[in-house]
Design a protein around this motif. Structure first.
Motif, short mmCIF file in Angstrom:
data_model
loop_
_atom_site.label_atom_id
_atom_site.label_comp_id
_atom_site.label_asym_id
_atom_site.label_seq_id
_atom_site.Cartn_x
_atom_site.Cartn_y
_atom_site.Cartn_z
N GLY A 1 0.79 -1.23 0.00
CA GLY A 1 0.00 0.00 0.00
C GLY A 1 0.82 1.27 0.00
O GLY A 1 0.43 2.28 -0.60
N SER A 2 1.96 1.26 0.66
CA SER A 2 2.75 2.50 0.75
C SER A 2 3.43 2.84 -0.57
O SER A 2 3.86 3.99 -0.75
CB SER A 2 3.79 2.37 1.86
OG SER A 2 4.65 1.27 1.61
N VAL A 3 3.55 1.87 -1.49
CA VAL A 3 4.25 2.15 -2.75
C VAL A 3 3.47 3.16 -3.60
O VAL A 3 4.04 4.18 -4.01
CB VAL A 3 4.56 0.84 -3.51
CG1 VAL A 3 5.08 1.13 -4.91
CG2 VAL A 3 5.58 0.02 -2.73
N PRO A 4 2.17 2.96 -3.89
CA PRO A 4 1.44 4.04 -4.56
C PRO A 4 1.36 5.30 -3.71
O PRO A 4 1.26 6.40 -4.26
CB PRO A 4 0.05 3.44 -4.82
CG PRO A 4 -0.06 2.27 -3.91
CD PRO A 4 1.34 1.74 -3.73
N GLY A 5 1.42 5.16 -2.39
CA GLY A 5 1.43 6.35 -1.53
C GLY A 5 2.59 7.26 -1.85
O GLY A 5 2.44 8.48 -2.02
N VAL A 6 3.78 6.67 -1.98
CA VAL A 6 4.99 7.45 -2.29
C VAL A 6 4.87 8.08 -3.68
O VAL A 6 5.14 9.27 -3.87
CB VAL A 6 6.24 6.56 -2.22
CG1 VAL A 6 7.46 7.28 -2.77
CG2 VAL A 6 6.48 6.11 -0.79
#
Ligand SMILES: [Zn+2]
Length: 387
Positions: free
Chosen positions: A330-335
């Motif tokens: 989830g944090s990958v598209p967040g970045v």
């Protein structure tokens, strides 16, 4: 040293005598006179008010200054002062942010023959802490406070913030990339955000689509996102369009936009968006994610490659499985959604080097960023005729 003066200061319903700082000290070999904010305010309301000289940099001046002040950055004040204040006997109060640069400037002005120069102790920071006003600006006080960290930024300032407040940005997709991108652009004060998505919020989205909440499950993504954005920043207009972008409606959905964020996850939508953006000459900030990896680039019609230069034909489905099949941290598209918002702001303000002709690659497991060149394809079916 002069004795400290006193003045009456009404505080609530009682009147107290309060000393006014007026120090004489050694600064280098010349004498420095300082005055505190209350003392300066009293002088400004006296029969012979001093001339204020702001010696800060342009972006600091733009972010707010004292009413009636002249502006001469500290490194230029010695050459500018004769033009601004021809009479060397004019009383001057020089100020900066905290009183350090203005002390240097006051000494320099004394050396140039200005006989009545004082430096504002504590600078404009102390002035504001004393509750004293700045010159009115186009922004409201609430906006000044909301965007204070932008206003202090070199290359941004009040002009940059005003530009963002007039800006119109399309975010295509209110999912993993669109969620953080929309939140950061709304927080930054981008005046109009148009959100386009056709999906509803599913419980499995919440692991990464951080604009949506558990109570929004089952509602349209654009409605759920618009509620959050309006709550975050009531300054902005949010256009929530619950439609799937296709070749037929892409022109209408992109109409009037200045920058587009491609936060979709289908090739059909990306190709349709590419053609519409090229036709309307709107730059596109493109990102995509795959498991623990992501990539980002910027397409500027006429001067850089386009999406079809990068993918001349649609990859076969097995080579590009969707998130629900392949999985995604989830944090990958967040970045990368946050990076898309950053590139959009750079394009709107014309600052920095946009990611044009370059692809930024991130492998989260290796904790490594890489960059690939992306050339414009002279035979590109979409952009070869776009000048
Ligand atoms: Zn192309």
């Amino acid at each position: 040293m002069r004795p400290a003066r006193t003045r009456d200061n009404t505080e609530g319903d009682r009147t107290v005598a309060q000393p006014v700082t007026q120090q004489a000290g050694e600064f280098g070999r010349a004498t420095l006179r300082e005055i505190d904010a209350g003392g300066a305010d009293s002088l400004l309301h006296s029969a012979t008010p001093p001339t204020l000289v702001d010696v800060r940099e342009q972006h600091e001046w733009d972010a707010g200054h004292l009413a009636g002040a002249l502006h001469a950055p500290v490194d230029s004040v010695a050459t500018m002062i004769h033009g601004l204040v021809p009479n060397p006997e004019t009383p001057l109060v020089v100020y900066c942010a905290h009183g350090v640069r203005s002390a240097r400037a006051a000494v320099a002005l004394g050396a140039l023959g200005y006989t009545n120069v004082q430096s504002l102790a504590g600078g404009i920071v102390a002035w504001e802490e004393a509750g004293l006003p700045l010159a009115p600006t186009a922004r409201t006080d609430a906006q000044h406070a909301r965007y204070a960290r932008h206003l202090a930024l070199p290359g941004f300032g009040a002009e940059g913030q005003a530009r963002l407040l007039r800006a119109r940005v399309l975010i295509l997709g209110a999912g993993g990339l669109g969620s953080p991108a929309a939140l950061y652009l709304a927080a930054a004060g981008v005046g109009t955000l148009r959100l386009v998505d056709f999906d509803t919020v599913d419980i499995s989205n919440l692991q990464r689509q951080v604009i949506h909440t558990t109570s929004g499950v089952g509602t349209a993504k654009v409605a759920s996102a618009a509620n959050q954005l309006r709550a975050l920043n009531p300054d902005i207009q949010v256009e929530a369009i619950n439609e799937r972008l296709t070749a037929d409606n892409a022109g209408a959905l992109t109409n009037g936009m200045e920058v587009i964020l491609d936060c979709t996850d289908t090739f059909d939508a990306r190709y349709a968006l590419n053609r519409a953006a090229l036709a309307a000459r709107i730059p596109v900030v493109h990102a995509s994610v795959y498991r623990y990896e992501a990539r980002l680039t910027v397409f500027t019609p006429g001067s850089g490659p386009c999406y079809r230069c990068m993918h001349a034909t649609e990859p076969i489905a097995e080579a590009a499985p969707a998130c629900d099949v392949a999985g995604v941290l989830g944090s990958v598209p967040g970045v990368f959604g946050a990076l898309q918002a950053t590139e959009a702001i750079k394009l709107l303000l014309g600052i920095g080097a946009p990611l044009v002709g370059r692809i930024m690659l991130w492998d989260a497991l290796d904790a490594r960023f890489d960059e690939m060149r992306l050339q414009r394809d002279p035979a590109c079916a979409d952009c070869s005729t776009v000048q």
